[in-house]
Design a protein around this motif. Structure first.
Motif, PDB file in Angstrom:
ATOM      1  N   ASP A 133       0.864  -1.176   0.000  1.00 13.18           N
ATOM      2  CA  ASP A 133       0.000   0.000   0.000  1.00 13.18           C
ATOM      3  C   ASP A 133       0.901   1.227   0.000  1.00 13.18           C
ATOM      4  O   ASP A 133       1.762   1.376   0.872  1.00 13.18           O
ATOM      5  CB  ASP A 133      -0.896  -0.007   1.235  1.00 13.18           C
ATOM      6  N   GLY A 134       0.701   2.105  -0.985  1.00 13.08           N
ATOM      7  CA  GLY A 134       1.603   3.234  -1.145  1.00 13.08           C
ATOM      8  C   GLY A 134       1.688   4.124   0.083  1.00 13.08           C
ATOM      9  O   GLY A 134       2.782   4.513   0.513  1.00 13.08           O
ATOM     10  N   LEU A 138       5.014   4.900   2.633  1.00  8.93           N
ATOM     11  CA  LEU A 138       5.540   6.199   3.035  1.00  8.93           C
ATOM     12  C   LEU A 138       5.738   6.264   4.539  1.00  8.93           C
ATOM     13  O   LEU A 138       6.766   6.767   5.031  1.00  8.93           O
ATOM     14  CB  LEU A 138       4.595   7.327   2.598  1.00  8.93           C
ATOM     15  N   ASP A 139       4.772   5.749   5.298  1.00  5.02           N
ATOM     16  CA  ASP A 139       4.897   5.717   6.754  1.00  5.02           C
ATOM     17  C   ASP A 139       6.095   4.877   7.176  1.00  5.02           C
ATOM     18  O   ASP A 139       6.905   5.296   8.010  1.00  5.02           O
ATOM     19  CB  ASP A 139       3.621   5.144   7.387  1.00  5.02           C
ATOM     20  N   THR A 156      15.783  14.269   4.865  1.00  2.00           N
ATOM     21  CA  THR A 156      16.359  13.090   5.513  1.00  2.00           C
ATOM     22  C   THR A 156      15.200  12.311   6.105  1.00  2.00           C
ATOM     23  O   THR A 156      14.198  12.881   6.541  1.00  2.00           O
ATOM     24  CB  THR A 156      17.353  13.463   6.627  1.00  2.00           C
ATOM     25  N   ALA A 157      15.333  10.999   6.118  1.00  2.00           N
ATOM     26  CA  ALA A 157      14.291  10.135   6.672  1.00  2.00           C
ATOM     27  C   ALA A 157      14.961   8.909   7.277  1.00  2.00           C
ATOM     28  O   ALA A 157      15.934   8.387   6.729  1.00  2.00           O
ATOM     29  CB  ALA A 157      13.294   9.718   5.594  1.00  2.00           C
ATOM     30  N   SER A 158      14.433   8.461   8.388  1.00  2.00           N
ATOM     31  CA  SER A 158      14.991   7.287   9.052  1.00  2.00           C
ATOM     32  C   SER A 158      13.845   6.456   9.608  1.00  2.00           C
ATOM     33  O   SER A 158      13.035   6.953  10.393  1.00  2.00           O
ATOM     34  CB  SER A 158      15.939   7.701  10.184  1.00  2.00           C
ATOM     35  N   ALA A 159      13.769   5.205   9.163  1.00  2.00           N
ATOM     36  CA  ALA A 159      12.721   4.293   9.642  1.00  2.00           C
ATOM     37  C   ALA A 159      13.070   2.884   9.192  1.00  2.00           C
ATOM     38  O   ALA A 159      13.727   2.686   8.167  1.00  2.00           O
ATOM     39  CB  ALA A 159      11.354   4.696   9.098  1.00  2.00           C
ATOM     40  N   ASP A 160      12.628   1.893   9.958  1.00  2.00           N
ATOM     41  CA  ASP A 160      12.813   0.485   9.609  1.00  2.00           C
ATOM     42  C   ASP A 160      14.273   0.149   9.284  1.00  2.00           C
ATOM     43  O   ASP A 160      14.570  -0.630   8.382  1.00  2.00           O
ATOM     44  CB  ASP A 160      11.937   0.106   8.397  1.00  2.00           C
TER      45      ASP A 160
END
Length: 231
Positions: A133-134, A138-139, A156-160
């Protein structure tokens, strides 16, 4: 389902118009941006761009096999690429994919711009993931807030377990594209985002250029195995 106006997709490329035109007329260059790595990609490129086509090199216009029309115009020191979709065929079996194809062209033209501006002459390798699911992706990638930024903005992004950094490349009604510095640089496109109209099939498409084999294999393992690329 559609009005009488056929959709147009337009990108402005920071490269000379003649060079951008070559991105449509040189098979090696087309392979830098059209679609993704898959069996039959070369045959598809031959069919669409070099089969039953109508070309005016002087005017830099090309009507591809299928009826979609490209026009490359000088725009200052750069170029403007306009793709005008072919009209609906009237065949319901084919026209049900019309919006899907339009979304695909949106992805591809922004990939053309990236290849021409950032990775001219580079060797592209891609990773494609579907079945997600798009909005959820994003989440999970920490990109939800990034989708609200204007194109050209650093992020910048940081997750998983991922640290992503680069530039917002484009945002359309149903897609987000961001560059990724760590891929040397590369391009990440998330499709199927919620918005007005038909969203097309959700996909996660990673484009890398000249990434060493070991680094590309590690990227494939990370995005394939940790679940962030699929539901």
């Amino acid at each position: 389902m559609h009005d009488h106006q056929t959709p147009q997709i337009q990108v402005t490329v920071a490269a000379p118009a003649d060079e951008v035109w070559r991105s449509l007329r040189d098979r090696t260059r087309v392979r830098q941006w059209h679609g993704w790595d898959a069996p039959g990609l070369d045959a598809e490129i031959d069919s669409i761009y070099f089969g039953d086509v109508v070309e005016d090199a002087e005017a830099r216009t090309l009507t591809a096999n299928g009826g979609d029309r490209f026009a490359v115009e000088a725009d200052g020191d750069g170029a403007k690429v306009t793709l005008t979709r072919s009209p609906l065929s009237g065949d319901p079996a084919w026209d049900q994919y019309y919006d899907e194809i339009t979304e695909g062209w949106t992805t591809f033209l922004h990939q053309l711009r990236f290849a021409a501006e950032r990775r001219p002459g580079g060797h592209r390798r891609t990773l494609l993931f579907t079945g997600h699911d798009g909005a959820d992706v994003l989440d999970r990638l920490g990109l939800k807030a990034v989708a609200e930024l204007a194109p050209g903005t650093r992020y910048t992004a940081s997750a998983d377990g991922r640290d992503l950094a680069g530039e917002v490349w484009f945002r359309s009604a149903h897609q987000l594209g961001v560059t990724v510095d760590a891929w040397g640089e590369g391009l990440l496109v998330v499709t199927g985002l919620p918005g007005p109209g038909a969203a097309g099939t959700p996909m996660l498409l990673l484009s890398t250029f000249d990434l060493p084999d070991e680094a590309f294999a590690a990227l494939d393992r990370q995005w394939s195995e940790d679940g962030a690329a699929a539901e």
